[in-house]
Every structure is written in structure tokens, then in C-alpha cells.
Design a protein around this motif. Sequence first.
Motif, PDB file in Angstrom:
ATOM      1  N   GLU A 132       0.835  -1.164  -0.108  1.00  0.00           N
ATOM      2  CA  GLU A 132       0.044   0.139   0.163  1.00  0.00           C
ATOM      3  C   GLU A 132       0.669   1.333   0.260  1.00  0.00           C
ATOM      4  OE1 GLU A 132      -3.138   0.097  -0.375  1.00  0.00           O
ATOM      5  OE2 GLU A 132      -3.543  -1.833  -0.203  1.00  0.00           O
ATOM      6  N   LEU A 133       2.023   1.155   0.772  1.00  0.00           N
ATOM      7  CA  LEU A 133       2.853   2.605   0.858  1.00  0.00           C
ATOM      8  C   LEU A 133       3.352   2.542  -0.544  1.00  0.00           C
ATOM      9  CD1 LEU A 133       4.472   2.018   4.206  1.00  0.00           C
ATOM     10  CD2 LEU A 133       2.550   3.638   3.590  1.00  0.00           C
TER      11      LEU A 133
ATOM     12  N   ASN B 158      -2.883  15.703   3.796  1.00  0.00           N
ATOM     13  CA  ASN B 158      -4.081  15.311   4.793  1.00  0.00           C
ATOM     14  C   ASN B 158      -4.945  14.254   4.478  1.00  0.00           C
ATOM     15  OD1 ASN B 158      -5.786  16.348   7.044  1.00  0.00           O
ATOM     16  ND2 ASN B 158      -7.286  16.544   5.399  1.00  0.00           N
ATOM     17  N   ALA B 159      -5.111  13.956   3.325  1.00  0.00           N
ATOM     18  CA  ALA B 159      -6.134  12.842   2.925  1.00  0.00           C
ATOM     19  C   ALA B 159      -5.058  11.667   3.425  1.00  0.00           C
ATOM     20  CB  ALA B 159      -6.331  12.822   1.283  1.00  0.00           C
ATOM     21  N   ALA B 160      -4.026  11.601   3.167  1.00  0.00           N
ATOM     22  CA  ALA B 160      -3.285  10.470   3.399  1.00  0.00           C
ATOM     23  C   ALA B 160      -3.020  10.272   4.824  1.00  0.00           C
ATOM     24  CB  ALA B 160      -1.636  10.479   2.892  1.00  0.00           C
TER      25      ALA B 160
ATOM     26  N   GLU C 105       1.590   8.698   9.276  1.00  0.00           N
ATOM     27  CA  GLU C 105       2.948   9.148   9.056  1.00  0.00           C
ATOM     28  C   GLU C 105       3.555   8.563   7.832  1.00  0.00           C
ATOM     29  OE1 GLU C 105       7.285   9.763  11.344  1.00  0.00           O
ATOM     30  OE2 GLU C 105       5.719   8.700  12.342  1.00  0.00           O
ATOM     31  N   GLN C 106       3.412   6.989   7.904  1.00  0.00           N
ATOM     32  CA  GLN C 106       3.871   6.136   6.619  1.00  0.00           C
ATOM     33  C   GLN C 106       3.326   6.395   5.605  1.00  0.00           C
ATOM     34  OE1 GLN C 106       3.110   2.323   8.548  1.00  0.00           O
ATOM     35  NE2 GLN C 106       5.196   1.856   8.708  1.00  0.00           N
ATOM     36  N   ARG C 107       2.068   6.959   5.445  1.00  0.00           N
ATOM     37  CA  ARG C 107       1.249   7.177   4.184  1.00  0.00           C
ATOM     38  C   ARG C 107       1.682   8.415   3.762  1.00  0.00           C
ATOM     39  NH1 ARG C 107      -4.605   4.450   3.142  1.00  0.00           N
ATOM     40  NH2 ARG C 107      -3.567   4.415   1.173  1.00  0.00           N
ATOM     41  N   ARG C 108       1.705   9.499   4.497  1.00  0.00           N
ATOM     42  CA  ARG C 108       2.179  10.769   4.458  1.00  0.00           C
ATOM     43  C   ARG C 108       3.483  10.869   3.925  1.00  0.00           C
ATOM     44  NH1 ARG C 108       1.057  12.583   8.651  1.00  0.00           N
ATOM     45  NH2 ARG C 108       2.785  12.512   9.777  1.00  0.00           N
ATOM     46  N   THR C 109       4.467  10.216   4.626  1.00  0.00           N
ATOM     47  CA  THR C 109       5.824  10.144   4.203  1.00  0.00           C
ATOM     48  C   THR C 109       6.014   9.475   2.901  1.00  0.00           C
ATOM     49  OG1 THR C 109       6.491   9.955   6.325  1.00  0.00           O
ATOM     50  CG2 THR C 109       8.098   9.339   4.773  1.00  0.00           C
TER      51      THR C 109
ATOM     52  N   ARG D 123      10.634  10.001  -8.688  1.00  0.00           N
ATOM     53  CA  ARG D 123      11.544   8.831  -9.332  1.00  0.00           C
ATOM     54  C   ARG D 123      10.934   7.715  -8.748  1.00  0.00           C
ATOM     55  NH1 ARG D 123      15.799  10.944  -6.364  1.00  0.00           N
ATOM     56  NH2 ARG D 123      16.165   8.862  -5.587  1.00  0.00           N
ATOM     57  N   LEU D 124      10.739   6.517  -9.751  1.00  0.00           N
ATOM     58  CA  LEU D 124      10.414   5.216  -9.366  1.00  0.00           C
ATOM     59  C   LEU D 124      11.140   4.382  -8.316  1.00  0.00           C
ATOM     60  CD1 LEU D 124       8.717   3.794 -12.703  1.00  0.00           C
ATOM     61  CD2 LEU D 124       7.693   5.097 -10.763  1.00  0.00           C
ATOM     62  N   ASP D 125      12.249   4.824  -8.562  1.00  0.00           N
ATOM     63  CA  ASP D 125      13.251   3.974  -7.517  1.00  0.00           C
ATOM     64  C   ASP D 125      13.332   4.368  -5.966  1.00  0.00           C
ATOM     65  OD1 ASP D 125      14.648   6.343  -8.133  1.00  0.00           O
ATOM     66  OD2 ASP D 125      16.607   5.521  -8.441  1.00  0.00           O
ATOM     67  N   ALA D 126      12.726   5.694  -5.956  1.00  0.00           N
ATOM     68  CA  ALA D 126      12.419   6.170  -4.439  1.00  0.00           C
ATOM     69  C   ALA D 126      11.155   5.534  -3.804  1.00  0.00           C
ATOM     70  CB  ALA D 126      12.203   7.698  -4.724  1.00  0.00           C
ATOM     71  N   CYS D 127      10.710   4.720  -4.517  1.00  0.00           N
ATOM     72  CA  CYS D 127       9.357   3.820  -4.040  1.00  0.00           C
ATOM     73  C   CYS D 127       9.702   2.609  -3.601  1.00  0.00           C
ATOM     74  CB  CYS D 127       8.150   3.858  -5.242  1.00  0.00           C
ATOM     75  SG  CYS D 127       7.745   5.642  -5.544  1.00  0.00           S
ATOM     76  N   ASP D 128      10.784   2.314  -3.519  1.00  0.00           N
ATOM     77  CA  ASP D 128      11.016   0.780  -3.002  1.00  0.00           C
ATOM     78  C   ASP D 128      10.749   0.518  -1.630  1.00  0.00           C
ATOM     79  OD1 ASP D 128      12.083  -1.917  -2.700  1.00  0.00           O
ATOM     80  OD2 ASP D 128      14.125  -1.303  -2.764  1.00  0.00           O
ATOM     81  N   THR D 129       9.726   0.237  -1.254  1.00  0.00           N
ATOM     82  CA  THR D 129       9.160   0.171   0.235  1.00  0.00           C
ATOM     83  C   THR D 129       9.592  -1.159   0.598  1.00  0.00           C
ATOM     84  OG1 THR D 129       7.106  -0.725  -0.767  1.00  0.00           O
ATOM     85  CG2 THR D 129       7.094   1.560  -0.040  1.00  0.00           C
ATOM     86  N   PHE D 130       9.967  -2.259  -0.258  1.00  0.00           N
ATOM     87  CA  PHE D 130      10.231  -3.519   0.210  1.00  0.00           C
ATOM     88  C   PHE D 130      11.620  -3.790   0.789  1.00  0.00           C
ATOM     89  CE2 PHE D 130       7.069  -3.720  -3.219  1.00  0.00           C
ATOM     90  CZ  PHE D 130       5.859  -4.507  -2.592  1.00  0.00           C
ATOM     91  N   ASN D 131      12.702  -2.877   0.426  1.00  0.00           N
ATOM     92  CA  ASN D 131      13.742  -2.976   0.816  1.00  0.00           C
ATOM     93  C   ASN D 131      14.126  -1.693   1.982  1.00  0.00           C
ATOM     94  OD1 ASN D 131      14.912  -5.330  -0.201  1.00  0.00           O
ATOM     95  ND2 ASN D 131      14.555  -4.129  -2.016  1.00  0.00           N
ATOM     96  N   ALA D 132      13.202  -0.831   1.966  1.00  0.00           N
ATOM     97  CA  ALA D 132      13.552   0.338   2.924  1.00  0.00           C
ATOM     98  C   ALA D 132      12.766   0.063   4.283  1.00  0.00           C
ATOM     99  CB  ALA D 132      12.844   1.593   2.308  1.00  0.00           C
ATOM    100  N   ARG D 133      13.278   0.779   5.346  1.00  0.00           N
ATOM    101  CA  ARG D 133      12.676   1.060   6.394  1.00  0.00           C
ATOM    102  C   ARG D 133      11.245   1.812   6.414  1.00  0.00           C
ATOM    103  NH1 ARG D 133      15.330   2.936  12.514  1.00  0.00           N
ATOM    104  NH2 ARG D 133      13.701   2.646  13.576  1.00  0.00           N
ATOM    105  N   VAL D 134      10.103   1.005   6.491  1.00  0.00           N
ATOM    106  CA  VAL D 134       8.859   1.857   6.391  1.00  0.00           C
ATOM    107  C   VAL D 134       8.289   2.453   7.842  1.00  0.00           C
ATOM    108  CG1 VAL D 134       8.320   0.605   4.243  1.00  0.00           C
ATOM    109  CG2 VAL D 134       7.563  -0.177   6.506  1.00  0.00           C
TER     110      VAL D 134
END
Length: 294
Positions: A210-211, A240-242, A269-273, A283-294
Motif C-alpha cells: 500500500e505504501l 491531509n487525506a493520506a 505518518e507512513q502514508r504521508r511520508t 522517481r520510481l526507484d524512490a518507491c522501493d518500500t520492500f527494502n526500505a525501512r517503512v
Amino acid sequence: MRWRGRRQSSNIDDRRGRGRRRSPAGGGGIRIPVSGRRGGLGGLVLIVVIVVVAGALGIDPVRLLGGGPATVSAPPTQSPARDDATTQFVATVLAETEDVWNAIFAEAGGDYPEPTLVLFEGQVRSACGFAGAASGPFYCPADSRLYIDLQFFDELARRFNASGDFAQAYVIAHEVGHHVQNVIGVLPEFNRMRRQMSRTEANAMSVRVELQADCFAGVWGYHTAQRGLLERGDLREALNAATQIGDDTIQRRTQGFIVPESFSHGTAEQRRTWFARGFETGRLDACDTFNARV
């Protein structure tokens, strides 16, 4: 958001009521070329992010880049949409997502299969089963369609204190983000893996899914801003919606306490961040939620 007078998507399936319907003005018109592309969003970046995400989920990247496991079938005949302001807005936002994602996929040497957005009232039947308005907007990977009861926008403003057209656009862009995940193979692999996970493990992975959709929505928002379509306060509306639809915010509002192990979409906080990360970088590579600390 400066949306009036712009191209409206023809990928609308309006299933509301049985009265006379007609297509939104501008539907099926000439495609407006995307402007403001950045070299950092070229094919290499898309390939890198696909490989990184695929590796995190145990997907074969070669299989993804060869077409991916997602099945995207030709949509059946669609019902034309009503010509009211909200429908026109939704059709315009969908068109803007088409332009952005078509450009991003084209830069990677691929094609973006545009999803269909289904408008319904009360309840709807999808390839994923029956759903009611109470379930909120959703994406069904089995038929590559987005579903929304437009009354949700009223609830978003009244119940969640998240009003504004860009807050509504964020909701649509998030569901489109799930479609992108389906096309590159993230959703099919997640659906396969979660059958072997405990509920807690599946919820934790769902949060990352989802993130990433939030971040993809932010990437779309970046390009929308680059095209001069945002107005003062629009970003604040989306953030605000997030915040208002974060798992912790909703649980505090509905039951007075939170149960972190039950989270499936992410905290406020996670959704907003993650939306902000996509919006700020584009950038798409900024969206790697699978290897990043969420």
C-alpha cells in the motif's frame, strides 16, 4: 487542481442507475503529450526499480521484463458516463494518470495497459467478487479495473475531514498505483506469497504494498505539478487525506485504540511520508518500500 477543459479518459464504465447516459465532454479526444520528462525517470530507472522490487519478493526479473505475470485482457463494452462535474473531474484525473504512466512506460521501452475505472452506486460485482460502497475505492487485479462509488468523496470530506479536489485525485492515483503494481508483477507475487503467510506477516507485507501505491501516486503528483496543474494548497490536501486514512487514525476514530499488528495500509505518518517521497523526487526507484525501512 486546474483540471477543467483538459482531456477526459474514455476508460470509464459507468454502472450507476439506468437513466440516460452520455460520454463526458472531451472523452476519446486527442491525447495530450506529456511534458516535463526527466532523464532520471528513463528506462534504466524503471528496470532498476522492477528488479529491486522483484528481488525483494522473489520474482524472476527476466520474466517481469518479458511481459510480467499480470493478465490484462481487453475490456468489455463500456457504459458511457454521466456528464456531471464530479464524473468529468474523475475522467480528467484518470486521463492525467494515463498520460504520465504511458510516458514512464514508454521511456522504459514498454507499453502501459490503461485500466478502466468503474463508477457504481451501493454495490458492484467485479472479478474479485461483490463489494459495497462501505469498502471504499478498490482495485481488482483479476480484471485490471478500479472501482469507486463517488459518494466516497462526500464521506472523505465529512467523515475523514479530507476535502478538496486534489485529495480526491490522490485516492484515484493510489488505486492506479495498484494497477502499475499489477502490471509489473508485484501484486500477483504478493497474492501468491500471502497464502503461505500468517495474518500478521501478510498484514506487514500489505502495508509495504500500500505504501508503494502511495509513493506511485506521489510520482504522478510530481509530474502533475511539473505540468502546472496544481494550485496552492493542493499538496496539503493530499497529505491531509493520506493522514486521515492511515490505519492508526481510522482505528482511533472508530474504536478509540490502535492494534498495530492489524494494520494493512500503513500509519498516517507512513502514508504521508511515502506519498511525499514520490511527490518530491518523481522517481520510481524512490518507491522501493520492500527494502526500505517503512
